[in-house]
Motif scaffolding. Structure first.
Motif, PDB file in Angstrom:
ATOM      1  N   SER A 103       0.811  -1.225   0.000  1.00  0.00           N
ATOM      2  CA  SER A 103       0.000   0.000   0.000  1.00  0.00           C
ATOM      3  C   SER A 103       0.841   1.271   0.000  1.00  0.00           C
ATOM      4  O   SER A 103       0.288   2.375   0.051  1.00  0.00           O
ATOM      5  N   ASP A 104       2.171   1.136  -0.073  1.00  0.00           N
ATOM      6  CA  ASP A 104       3.024   2.314   0.109  1.00  0.00           C
ATOM      7  C   ASP A 104       3.970   2.582  -1.055  1.00  0.00           C
ATOM      8  O   ASP A 104       5.058   3.129  -0.875  1.00  0.00           O
ATOM      9  N   ILE A 105       3.554   2.208  -2.269  1.00  0.00           N
ATOM     10  CA  ILE A 105       4.369   2.541  -3.441  1.00  0.00           C
ATOM     11  C   ILE A 105       4.193   4.023  -3.752  1.00  0.00           C
ATOM     12  O   ILE A 105       3.068   4.520  -3.835  1.00  0.00           O
ATOM     13  N   ALA A 106       5.301   4.720  -3.918  1.00  0.00           N
ATOM     14  CA  ALA A 106       5.231   6.174  -4.130  1.00  0.00           C
ATOM     15  C   ALA A 106       4.493   6.518  -5.423  1.00  0.00           C
ATOM     16  O   ALA A 106       3.644   7.412  -5.450  1.00  0.00           O
ATOM     17  N   ILE A 107       4.829   5.812  -6.511  1.00  0.00           N
ATOM     18  CA  ILE A 107       4.193   6.064  -7.802  1.00  0.00           C
ATOM     19  C   ILE A 107       3.772   4.729  -8.416  1.00  0.00           C
ATOM     20  O   ILE A 107       4.622   3.875  -8.696  1.00  0.00           O
ATOM     21  N   LEU A 108       2.487   4.554  -8.612  1.00  0.00           N
ATOM     22  CA  LEU A 108       1.992   3.370  -9.307  1.00  0.00           C
ATOM     23  C   LEU A 108       1.800   3.726 -10.775  1.00  0.00           C
ATOM     24  O   LEU A 108       1.236   4.767 -11.105  1.00  0.00           O
ATOM     25  N   ASP A 109       2.281   2.854 -11.638  1.00  0.00           N
ATOM     26  CA  ASP A 109       2.261   3.107 -13.073  1.00  0.00           C
ATOM     27  C   ASP A 109       1.434   2.020 -13.764  1.00  0.00           C
ATOM     28  O   ASP A 109       1.680   0.824 -13.593  1.00  0.00           O
ATOM     29  N   LYS A 110       0.465   2.447 -14.559  1.00  0.00           N
ATOM     30  CA  LYS A 110      -0.437   1.501 -15.214  1.00  0.00           C
ATOM     31  C   LYS A 110       0.317   0.518 -16.103  1.00  0.00           C
ATOM     32  O   LYS A 110       0.030  -0.694 -16.092  1.00  0.00           O
ATOM     33  N   LYS A 170      10.113 -26.369  -8.997  1.00  0.00           N
ATOM     34  CA  LYS A 170      10.156 -26.487 -10.463  1.00  0.00           C
ATOM     35  C   LYS A 170       9.051 -25.671 -11.144  1.00  0.00           C
ATOM     36  O   LYS A 170       8.447 -26.101 -12.124  1.00  0.00           O
ATOM     37  N   MET A 171       8.809 -24.496 -10.592  1.00  0.00           N
ATOM     38  CA  MET A 171       7.840 -23.571 -11.176  1.00  0.00           C
ATOM     39  C   MET A 171       8.572 -22.486 -11.955  1.00  0.00           C
ATOM     40  O   MET A 171       9.650 -22.045 -11.543  1.00  0.00           O
ATOM     41  N   SER A 172       8.013 -22.075 -13.061  1.00  0.00           N
ATOM     42  CA  SER A 172       8.606 -20.990 -13.834  1.00  0.00           C
ATOM     43  C   SER A 172       8.507 -19.693 -13.041  1.00  0.00           C
ATOM     44  O   SER A 172       7.493 -19.415 -12.398  1.00  0.00           O
ATOM     45  N   CYS A 173       9.573 -18.904 -13.077  1.00  0.00           N
ATOM     46  CA  CYS A 173       9.628 -17.672 -12.272  1.00  0.00           C
ATOM     47  C   CYS A 173      10.280 -16.554 -13.078  1.00  0.00           C
ATOM     48  O   CYS A 173      11.284 -16.773 -13.767  1.00  0.00           O
ATOM     49  N   VAL A 174       9.700 -15.380 -12.986  1.00  0.00           N
ATOM     50  CA  VAL A 174      10.236 -14.190 -13.647  1.00  0.00           C
ATOM     51  C   VAL A 174      10.417 -13.095 -12.605  1.00  0.00           C
ATOM     52  O   VAL A 174       9.527 -12.848 -11.786  1.00  0.00           O
ATOM     53  N   CYS A 175      11.587 -12.453 -12.629  1.00  0.00           N
ATOM     54  CA  CYS A 175      11.845 -11.307 -11.752  1.00  0.00           C
ATOM     55  C   CYS A 175      11.918 -10.045 -12.614  1.00  0.00           C
ATOM     56  O   CYS A 175      12.668 -10.002 -13.586  1.00  0.00           O
ATOM     57  N   LEU A 176      11.136  -9.047 -12.229  1.00  0.00           N
ATOM     58  CA  LEU A 176      11.063  -7.807 -12.993  1.00  0.00           C
ATOM     59  C   LEU A 176      11.635  -6.644 -12.188  1.00  0.00           C
ATOM     60  O   LEU A 176      11.361  -6.510 -10.995  1.00  0.00           O
ATOM     61  N   GLN A 177      12.431  -5.822 -12.856  1.00  0.00           N
ATOM     62  CA  GLN A 177      12.946  -4.598 -12.252  1.00  0.00           C
ATOM     63  C   GLN A 177      12.161  -3.443 -12.861  1.00  0.00           C
ATOM     64  O   GLN A 177      12.433  -3.011 -13.983  1.00  0.00           O
ATOM     65  N   LEU A 178      11.167  -2.973 -12.142  1.00  0.00           N
ATOM     66  CA  LEU A 178      10.288  -1.909 -12.625  1.00  0.00           C
ATOM     67  C   LEU A 178      10.578  -0.638 -11.832  1.00  0.00           C
ATOM     68  O   LEU A 178      10.503  -0.640 -10.598  1.00  0.00           O
ATOM     69  N   SER A 179      10.907   0.423 -12.526  1.00  0.00           N
ATOM     70  CA  SER A 179      11.463   1.610 -11.861  1.00  0.00           C
ATOM     71  C   SER A 179      10.541   2.211 -10.812  1.00  0.00           C
ATOM     72  O   SER A 179      10.983   2.565  -9.709  1.00  0.00           O
ATOM     73  N   HIS A 180       9.259   2.355 -11.110  1.00  0.00           N
ATOM     74  CA  HIS A 180       8.345   2.955 -10.141  1.00  0.00           C
ATOM     75  C   HIS A 180       7.978   1.967  -9.031  1.00  0.00           C
ATOM     76  O   HIS A 180       7.941   2.323  -7.853  1.00  0.00           O
ATOM     77  N   LEU A 181       7.711   0.748  -9.434  1.00  0.00           N
ATOM     78  CA  LEU A 181       7.255  -0.241  -8.460  1.00  0.00           C
ATOM     79  C   LEU A 181       8.359  -0.649  -7.484  1.00  0.00           C
ATOM     80  O   LEU A 181       8.083  -1.210  -6.430  1.00  0.00           O
ATOM     81  N   SER A 182       9.598  -0.344  -7.826  1.00  0.00           N
ATOM     82  CA  SER A 182      10.705  -0.694  -6.926  1.00  0.00           C
ATOM     83  C   SER A 182      10.818   0.276  -5.753  1.00  0.00           C
ATOM     84  O   SER A 182      11.539   0.014  -4.784  1.00  0.00           O
TER      85      SER A 182
END
Length: 219
Positions: free
Chosen positions: A106-113, A169-181
């Protein structure tokens, strides 16, 4: 594309933002937490009205506020911490018939669609999608099914969540998203948020500046 249930955990505002206690008063920290929470609810209400949302909290004030935005609500007494509250929420999500769950703080400074849309699209290629926080934490977690892995929020949670996915053995993706970080935990985070959105965060500009000045003066 299968739609998840968006889960937003929110502790009592009176207990929020403890790591800012050296820089903001109790009242300022509480108002900051509530402002960010309302901003998060308004964002999903506006941009993703077709996706159902669940707020889990120990605060009756928070749950009442969430209902005004049309979200589902779930009480959790907080005794088992964040991971316990999310486990309880996951049970609700599964019982409601959802095959995916997206946890957003609940505390992301900027949420981006566009960033949220990227998260949702990534679920078509992976069972576990992690949006990395600046400090190695997890700032969004999309799981298919909702209980694909155990929740391990805390220090270096992104690696812990990824390790669980790999071990199962599950597929996993890590995303580096500038606003969400960028969530707001420390004074540096709040300083960045003030620079990025001065009108929204101007209420906390002077208290923070005064505190940092005194800190520098007596260092």
């Amino acid at each position: 594309m299968t739609l998840p249930c968006i889960v937003i955990p929110m502790k009592s505002p009176k207990k929020a933002k403890q790591r800012l206690s050296l820089h903001l008063s109790n009242e300022d920290r509480e108002s900051l937490a509530l402002t960010l929470f309302k901003k998060t609810l308004a964002f999903f209400n506006r941009h993703f009205p077709h996706i159902e949302t669940l707020v889990v909290s120990e605060s009756s004030e928070v749950l009442a506020l969430a209902k005004t935005y049309g979200t589902h609500t779930l009480f959790d007494d907080g005794s088992q911490g964040l991971n316990g509250a999310l486990k309880r929420a996951c049970g609700w999500v599964k019982q409601a018939g959802f095959s995916q769950q997206l946890i957003i703080p609940s505390d992301i400074a900027i949420l981006d669609k566009m960033e949220i849309e990227s998260l949702l699209l990534s679920s078509e290629q992976a069972s576990v999608v992690i949006a990395l926080a600046k400090d190695g934490g997890t700032n969004a977690l999309l799981t298919s099914p909702p209980d694909a892995i155990e929740f391990a929020y805390g220090t270096h949670s992104a690696n812990k969540h990824k390790a669980q996915a790999v071990s199962k053995k599950m597929s996993c993706v890590c995303l580096q998203l500038s606003h969400l970080s960028l969530d707001i935990d420390l004074s540096d985070d709040l300083e960045k948020a003030i620079k990025q959105q001065p009108e929204l965060f101007k209420k906390w500009c002077q208290p923070l500046a005064s505190s940092l000045y005194k800190e520098a003066l007596y260092a």
